[in-house]
Write a protein that holds these residues in place. Structure first.
Motif, PDB file in Angstrom:
ATOM      1  N   SER A  15       0.814  -1.212   0.000  1.00  0.00           N
ATOM      2  CA  SER A  15       0.000   0.000   0.000  1.00  0.00           C
ATOM      3  C   SER A  15       0.846   1.260   0.000  1.00  0.00           C
ATOM      4  O   SER A  15       0.346   2.352  -0.152  1.00  0.00           O
ATOM      5  CB  SER A  15      -0.908  -0.004   1.225  1.00  0.00           C
ATOM      6  N   LYS A  16       2.164   1.126   0.188  1.00  0.00           N
ATOM      7  CA  LYS A  16       2.979   2.331   0.240  1.00  0.00           C
ATOM      8  C   LYS A  16       2.985   3.085  -1.087  1.00  0.00           C
ATOM      9  O   LYS A  16       3.036   4.311  -1.111  1.00  0.00           O
ATOM     10  CB  LYS A  16       4.411   1.987   0.656  1.00  0.00           C
ATOM     11  N   ASN A  17       2.909   2.353  -2.179  1.00  0.00           N
ATOM     12  CA  ASN A  17       2.878   3.042  -3.468  1.00  0.00           C
ATOM     13  C   ASN A  17       1.602   3.841  -3.636  1.00  0.00           C
ATOM     14  O   ASN A  17       1.603   4.938  -4.187  1.00  0.00           O
ATOM     15  CB  ASN A  17       3.040   2.034  -4.605  1.00  0.00           C
ATOM     16  N   ALA A  19       0.028   5.146  -1.133  1.00  0.00           N
ATOM     17  CA  ALA A  19       0.225   6.312  -0.264  1.00  0.00           C
ATOM     18  C   ALA A  19       1.019   7.390  -0.991  1.00  0.00           C
ATOM     19  O   ALA A  19       0.694   8.576  -0.944  1.00  0.00           O
ATOM     20  CB  ALA A  19       0.948   5.899   1.014  1.00  0.00           C
ATOM     21  N   LYS A  20       2.063   6.952  -1.685  1.00  0.00           N
ATOM     22  CA  LYS A  20       2.935   7.885  -2.382  1.00  0.00           C
ATOM     23  C   LYS A  20       2.187   8.615  -3.489  1.00  0.00           C
ATOM     24  O   LYS A  20       2.267   9.833  -3.608  1.00  0.00           O
ATOM     25  CB  LYS A  20       4.093   7.093  -2.999  1.00  0.00           C
ATOM     26  N   ARG A  22      -1.048   9.047  -3.809  1.00  0.00           N
ATOM     27  CA  ARG A  22      -2.081   9.943  -3.264  1.00  0.00           C
ATOM     28  C   ARG A  22      -1.443  11.221  -2.727  1.00  0.00           C
ATOM     29  O   ARG A  22      -1.933  12.318  -2.955  1.00  0.00           O
ATOM     30  CB  ARG A  22      -2.858   9.244  -2.152  1.00  0.00           C
ATOM     31  N   LEU A  23      -0.329  11.050  -2.014  1.00  0.00           N
ATOM     32  CA  LEU A  23       0.344  12.217  -1.442  1.00  0.00           C
ATOM     33  C   LEU A  23       0.809  13.179  -2.525  1.00  0.00           C
ATOM     34  O   LEU A  23       0.612  14.390  -2.422  1.00  0.00           O
ATOM     35  CB  LEU A  23       1.557  11.759  -0.640  1.00  0.00           C
ATOM     36  N   GLN A  24       1.430  12.630  -3.549  1.00  0.00           N
ATOM     37  CA  GLN A  24       1.952  13.501  -4.599  1.00  0.00           C
ATOM     38  C   GLN A  24       0.816  14.292  -5.245  1.00  0.00           C
ATOM     39  O   GLN A  24       0.941  15.487  -5.487  1.00  0.00           O
ATOM     40  CB  GLN A  24       2.714  12.679  -5.644  1.00  0.00           C
ATOM     41  N   ILE A  26      -2.162  15.019  -3.848  1.00  0.00           N
ATOM     42  CA  ILE A  26      -2.712  15.977  -2.869  1.00  0.00           C
ATOM     43  C   ILE A  26      -1.807  17.199  -2.749  1.00  0.00           C
ATOM     44  O   ILE A  26      -2.265  18.342  -2.751  1.00  0.00           O
ATOM     45  CB  ILE A  26      -2.870  15.305  -1.483  1.00  0.00           C
ATOM     46  N   LEU A  27      -0.501  16.949  -2.664  1.00  0.00           N
ATOM     47  CA  LEU A  27       0.423  18.055  -2.390  1.00  0.00           C
ATOM     48  C   LEU A  27       0.535  19.035  -3.555  1.00  0.00           C
ATOM     49  O   LEU A  27       0.681  20.230  -3.348  1.00  0.00           O
ATOM     50  CB  LEU A  27       1.806  17.520  -2.001  1.00  0.00           C
ATOM     51  N   ASP A  30      -2.434  21.153  -3.016  1.00  0.00           N
ATOM     52  CA  ASP A  30      -2.272  21.940  -1.780  1.00  0.00           C
ATOM     53  C   ASP A  30      -1.327  23.117  -1.998  1.00  0.00           C
ATOM     54  O   ASP A  30      -1.584  24.230  -1.557  1.00  0.00           O
ATOM     55  CB  ASP A  30      -1.663  21.072  -0.667  1.00  0.00           C
ATOM     56  N   ARG A  31      -0.231  22.847  -2.657  1.00  0.00           N
ATOM     57  CA  ARG A  31       0.836  23.849  -2.730  1.00  0.00           C
ATOM     58  C   ARG A  31       0.441  25.072  -3.546  1.00  0.00           C
ATOM     59  O   ARG A  31       0.982  26.151  -3.359  1.00  0.00           O
ATOM     60  CB  ARG A  31       2.119  23.216  -3.293  1.00  0.00           C
ATOM     61  N   ASP A  69       9.378  21.504  -7.518  1.00  0.00           N
ATOM     62  CA  ASP A  69       9.636  21.416  -6.092  1.00  0.00           C
ATOM     63  C   ASP A  69       8.590  22.278  -5.412  1.00  0.00           C
ATOM     64  O   ASP A  69       7.629  22.698  -6.044  1.00  0.00           O
ATOM     65  CB  ASP A  69      11.067  21.862  -5.733  1.00  0.00           C
ATOM     66  N   ARG A  70       8.809  22.551  -4.123  1.00  0.00           N
ATOM     67  CA  ARG A  70       7.785  23.243  -3.368  1.00  0.00           C
ATOM     68  C   ARG A  70       7.363  24.574  -3.984  1.00  0.00           C
ATOM     69  O   ARG A  70       6.202  24.936  -3.972  1.00  0.00           O
ATOM     70  CB  ARG A  70       8.314  23.496  -1.946  1.00  0.00           C
TER      71      ARG A  70
ATOM     72  N   VAL B 147       0.012   9.244   5.141  1.00  0.00           N
ATOM     73  CA  VAL B 147      -0.421  10.270   4.184  1.00  0.00           C
ATOM     74  C   VAL B 147      -0.868  11.551   4.890  1.00  0.00           C
ATOM     75  O   VAL B 147      -0.432  12.650   4.555  1.00  0.00           O
ATOM     76  CB  VAL B 147      -1.552   9.729   3.273  1.00  0.00           C
ATOM     77  N   ASP B 154       3.745  19.121   5.082  1.00  0.00           N
ATOM     78  CA  ASP B 154       3.985  19.948   3.897  1.00  0.00           C
ATOM     79  C   ASP B 154       3.354  21.335   4.055  1.00  0.00           C
ATOM     80  O   ASP B 154       3.939  22.352   3.685  1.00  0.00           O
ATOM     81  CB  ASP B 154       3.410  19.265   2.656  1.00  0.00           C
ATOM     82  N   GLY B 183       6.752  -3.098   2.056  1.00  0.00           N
ATOM     83  CA  GLY B 183       6.085  -2.188   1.117  1.00  0.00           C
ATOM     84  C   GLY B 183       4.746  -1.704   1.631  1.00  0.00           C
ATOM     85  O   GLY B 183       3.914  -1.233   0.866  1.00  0.00           O
ATOM     86  N   GLU B 184       4.541  -1.797   2.939  1.00  0.00           N
ATOM     87  CA  GLU B 184       3.264  -1.369   3.507  1.00  0.00           C
ATOM     88  C   GLU B 184       3.371  -0.044   4.255  1.00  0.00           C
ATOM     89  O   GLU B 184       2.427   0.403   4.873  1.00  0.00           O
ATOM     90  CB  GLU B 184       2.707  -2.445   4.459  1.00  0.00           C
ATOM     91  N   MET B 185       4.557   0.559   4.221  1.00  0.00           N
ATOM     92  CA  MET B 185       4.714   1.855   4.889  1.00  0.00           C
ATOM     93  C   MET B 185       5.686   2.697   4.082  1.00  0.00           C
ATOM     94  O   MET B 185       6.660   2.180   3.528  1.00  0.00           O
ATOM     95  CB  MET B 185       5.245   1.652   6.314  1.00  0.00           C
ATOM     96  N   LEU B 186       5.418   4.002   4.008  1.00  0.00           N
ATOM     97  CA  LEU B 186       6.340   4.916   3.345  1.00  0.00           C
ATOM     98  C   LEU B 186       7.698   4.839   4.026  1.00  0.00           C
ATOM     99  O   LEU B 186       7.778   4.815   5.253  1.00  0.00           O
ATOM    100  CB  LEU B 186       5.812   6.341   3.437  1.00  0.00           C
ATOM    101  N   ILE B 194       9.285  13.392  -1.083  1.00  0.00           N
ATOM    102  CA  ILE B 194       8.019  14.089  -1.308  1.00  0.00           C
ATOM    103  C   ILE B 194       8.069  15.501  -0.723  1.00  0.00           C
ATOM    104  O   ILE B 194       7.627  16.458  -1.341  1.00  0.00           O
ATOM    105  CB  ILE B 194       6.854  13.272  -0.714  1.00  0.00           C
TER     106      ILE B 194
END
Lengths: 147, 269
Positions: A15-17, A19-20, A22-24, A26-27, A30-31, A69-70, B147, B154, B183-186, B194
């Protein structure tokens, strides 16, 4: 136990991918304080404006925010044209949308020329009736009402 | 100039700001530094409990700001580390009792006599956050590899830049190497990529943390806590020491894994 899970999920498929990703997503929004829905609206409007002048190859349109970047995000737009269109073709392609615009902007039309309201309404009734026969009149209208 | 003022913040609540402030304060005191820890979370006092000093508070931050006591009266000295003081948050008062300029004035008085002033920021981005950040020379942003926590981090980084306090340095707290491996945590690298800011520490999830706050004895006070060692390393980095992430200690296995998550990036401080 963990070996079991490794085999079950595969190492790259956790699930980390998710998470990554979704975060990218969202950010980026957001930014620049631009929610995804507003971005979609902006895209529609950009395409609307462009298609007033040229015919767009809509299947290959690509408009997306590109995070660097930011502090420096940018909007990258790739909007291929079909070819230089003749006025009648623009008219045919955009007819439906242009009529919508007129309907939505009725207020503005009124404000531009309040004394002519009845006349305009009559004219629109006439247009609706004759739509299929007289398409060549329509493209001139949106530029009048929106300018 | 004297002391360096370091604010610990996060945006999201519950990621470990107070635990981090308590442990870094004690770690710096153990390194022989003169330290003042300030709880800026007015209305929700917590730092005193994590540090085990809750029974000794007579005056608090708001009492000092409003002139009901002299500054030294509100500074609670840690029994085990006489070079460590706490200024507690008020428990019941109005949050607007303290302003950013009050915090600047307070730290100005404390700077000459100390080496580090650590400020525990409240969660959120309201007045309390601005109070905590106003006097900061350096800001540490605590986050978890999740997340929601990363998103809030951020947002905080953006605000710090707007307040001219940026970019800050990142502490990734409560990472579980085993879950990262599956692979279950960032990973720490995912998070720093990020957020694209400098990282100053990675703290593994550690079951000794809760018992330690249960008893008011932060993990940095014991030698055999991995989280405690991670906090100690962050403290060393704050004093300017170059402590590589991987070369942490004898519980090599775990930290080797963490180091591996950083790829070839080990030389970075």
């Amino acid at each position: 136990m963990s070996g079991f899970f490794d085999r079950l999920r595969g190492r790259d498929r956790g699930s980390k991918n998710k998470a990554k990703e979704r975060l990218q997503f969202i950010l980026v929004h957001d930014r620049i304080s631009l929610p995804p829905e507003q971005l979609a609206q902006m895209k529609r409007e950009i395409l609307e404006v462009i298609s007033k002048y040229v015919s767009i190859d809509e299947e290959h349109v690509d408009i997306a925010l590109q995070p660097r970047d930011r502090t420096s995000n940018k909007l990258i737009a790739e909007i291929p044209f079909k070819r230089r269109a003749h006025p009648e073709e623009v008219d045919e392609a955009a007819q439906g949308e242009i009529l919508d615009v007129i309907d939505e902007d009725e207020e503005e039309t009124v404000r531009v020329d309040p004394s002519r309201i009845n006349e305009i309404e009559k004219q629109m009734d006439v247009d609706e009736g004759k739509q299929d026969e007289q398409p060549a009149q329509d493209p001139t209208k949106p530029s009048k009402t929106t300018d | 100039m004297g002391a360096k003022v370091i604010t610990i913040t996060s945006g999201k609540g519950g990621v470990g700001k107070t635990t981090t402030t308590a442990n870094l304060s004690i770690a710096l005191a153990r390194l022989g530094k003169r330290v003042v820890a300030i709880d800026a979370d007015i209305g929700l006092r917590n730092l005193d409990i994590v540090m085990g000093l809750e029974n000794r508070i007579v005056y608090d931050l708001v009492d000092v700001v409003e002139g009901r006591c002299r500054l030294p009266q509100a500074m609670i000295r840690h029994k085990q580390f006489p070079n460590l003081y706490l200024i507690a948050a008020a428990q019941t008062r109005d949050k607007t009792a303290v302003s950013p300029s009050d915090m600047v004035a307070l730290t100005r008085k404390l700077r000459p006599e100390h080496d580090f002033i650590l400020i525990d920021s409240p969660a959120g981005i309201e007045r309390g956050f601005r109070n905590a950040v106003a006097p900061a020379d350096e800001v540490l942003i605590v986050t978890n590899p999740e997340v929601s926590a990363v998103r809030d981090a951020d947002r905080i980084i953006g605000l710090l830049e707007a307040f001219n306090r940026g970019p800050g340095q990142l502490i990734i707290n409560r990472i579980k190497p085993e879950m990262v491996r599956r692979g279950e945590m960032l990973s720490a690298k995912d998070v720093t990529d990020i957020l694209s800011i400098r990282i100053i520490g990675i703290v593994p999830e550690d079951e000794t943390v809760i018992p330690s706050s249960n008893s008011g004895v932060p993990v940095t006070m014991s030698e055999n806590s991995r989280a405690g060692q991670a906090f100690m390393n962050i403290a060393r980095r704050l004093t300017g020491e170059n402590v590589p992430f991987m070369q942490l200690d004898a519980t090599g296995n775990l930290f080797q894994r963490i180091a591996r998550l950083f790829g070839g990036n080990n030389s970075e401080t």
